[in-house]
Write a protein that holds these residues in place. Sequence first.
Motif, short mmCIF file in Angstrom:
data_model
loop_
_atom_site.label_atom_id
_atom_site.label_comp_id
_atom_site.label_asym_id
_atom_site.label_seq_id
_atom_site.Cartn_x
_atom_site.Cartn_y
_atom_site.Cartn_z
N SER A 1 68.82 27.57 -43.54
CA SER A 1 68.94 28.97 -43.94
C SER A 1 68.43 29.88 -42.82
O SER A 1 67.50 29.52 -42.11
N PRO A 2 69.03 31.06 -42.70
CA PRO A 2 68.48 32.02 -41.73
C PRO A 2 67.20 32.66 -42.25
O PRO A 2 66.53 33.38 -41.52
N LEU B 1 63.83 21.63 -51.54
CA LEU B 1 64.53 22.89 -51.38
C LEU B 1 63.86 23.73 -50.29
O LEU B 1 64.54 24.33 -49.46
N ALA B 2 62.54 23.75 -50.27
CA ALA B 2 61.83 24.48 -49.22
C ALA B 2 62.19 23.92 -47.84
O ALA B 2 62.41 24.68 -46.88
N SER B 3 62.28 22.61 -47.73
CA SER B 3 62.66 21.98 -46.47
C SER B 3 64.08 22.37 -46.07
O SER B 3 64.37 22.63 -44.90
N LEU B 4 64.96 22.43 -47.05
CA LEU B 4 66.33 22.83 -46.79
C LEU B 4 66.40 24.29 -46.34
O LEU B 4 67.17 24.63 -45.43
N VAL B 5 65.60 25.15 -46.94
CA VAL B 5 65.53 26.54 -46.51
C VAL B 5 65.10 26.59 -45.04
O VAL B 5 65.67 27.34 -44.24
N GLY C 1 68.18 33.67 -56.19
CA GLY C 1 68.68 33.39 -54.84
C GLY C 1 68.33 31.98 -54.39
O GLY C 1 69.15 31.29 -53.78
N ALA C 2 67.12 31.53 -54.70
CA ALA C 2 66.71 30.17 -54.34
C ALA C 2 67.49 29.15 -55.15
O ALA C 2 67.94 28.13 -54.61
N GLU C 3 67.68 29.42 -56.44
CA GLU C 3 68.44 28.49 -57.29
C GLU C 3 69.89 28.41 -56.83
O GLU C 3 70.48 27.33 -56.79
N ALA C 4 70.49 29.54 -56.45
CA ALA C 4 71.87 29.55 -55.96
C ALA C 4 71.98 28.76 -54.65
O ALA C 4 72.92 27.99 -54.45
N PHE C 5 71.03 28.95 -53.75
CA PHE C 5 71.00 28.21 -52.49
C PHE C 5 70.93 26.71 -52.77
O PHE C 5 71.62 25.90 -52.12
N ALA C 6 70.13 26.32 -53.76
CA ALA C 6 70.02 24.91 -54.13
C ALA C 6 71.36 24.36 -54.59
O ALA C 6 71.79 23.28 -54.15
N GLY D 1 54.96 22.21 -37.63
CA GLY D 1 54.01 22.75 -36.66
C GLY D 1 54.53 22.76 -35.24
O GLY D 1 54.16 23.62 -34.45
N SER D 2 55.40 21.83 -34.90
CA SER D 2 55.94 21.76 -33.53
C SER D 2 56.90 22.91 -33.24
O SER D 2 56.88 23.50 -32.17
N THR D 3 57.77 23.21 -34.21
CA THR D 3 58.78 24.25 -34.00
C THR D 3 58.36 25.60 -34.57
O THR D 3 59.00 26.60 -34.29
N ARG D 4 57.34 25.57 -35.40
CA ARG D 4 56.85 26.76 -36.12
C ARG D 4 57.88 27.33 -37.09
O ARG D 4 57.78 28.46 -37.52
N LYS D 5 58.85 26.51 -37.45
CA LYS D 5 59.81 26.91 -38.49
C LYS D 5 59.18 26.61 -39.84
O LYS D 5 58.41 25.65 -39.98
#
Length: 167
Positions: A121-122, A113-117, A130-135, A93-97
Motif C-alpha cells: 500500500s502507498p 493485514l498490517a504487513s500487507l499495508v 478502508g482497512a477491511e476493503a483493502f483486506a 527496522g532496516s527499511t523503516r517501512k
Amino acid sequence: MENFKATGGWAIAVHGGAGMNPSLPRQRQEEACQAFLSALHLGIFALRSASSAVDVVELVVRELELNPLFNFGCGSALTAQGTVEMDASIMNGSTRKCGAVSGISTVKNPISLASLVMDKSPHAYLVFDGAEAFARQHGVEIVDASFFITEENVIRLKKEAPLSRPS
C-alpha cells in the motif's frame, strides 16, 4: 520463564500486551505462559531457519492472535457495545517501512493485514472500512466477527459495563 541465549547475532522477545490479568485462575495463567513459550520457540526455529525478522514477527504474532487466552485476535477485548475493533502494526527496522491497521472486525490475522499495508500500500495506516476493503482486495482471510468473541470476554464486559456507563 526460560532464558534463551542469543545466537547468530539475533535475539527474540515475546510479550502479550499490557500484562496478564492477575485474577485469572492459576491454570489459565500457566496455559498463557505455555502459549508464550510455544510462540517463542516457533520464532526461534524460524530465525534459525534464516527467515527475515519481519516474517518472524508476523509468524509469532499470528500464533498469538489465534489463541483466545490473550486479549487480541481471538479473545480480543470488547467495546462497550460488545463488538471487536482490533489493531495491529509492524515495522521493518532496516527499511523503516511500517504498516498499521485499526478498527478491524473481520480479518482473522490483523498482523498480516498490517504487513500487507506495509508491503503493498502507498499508505502506512488504514482504518475501519478502508482497512477491511483493502483486506478483501488482497485476499486476506476474513471470518465472522463472532470468531473473536470469547465467553470470558463477554463475562468481563458484563462486569465492567455498569462502571463504563454514564449516569
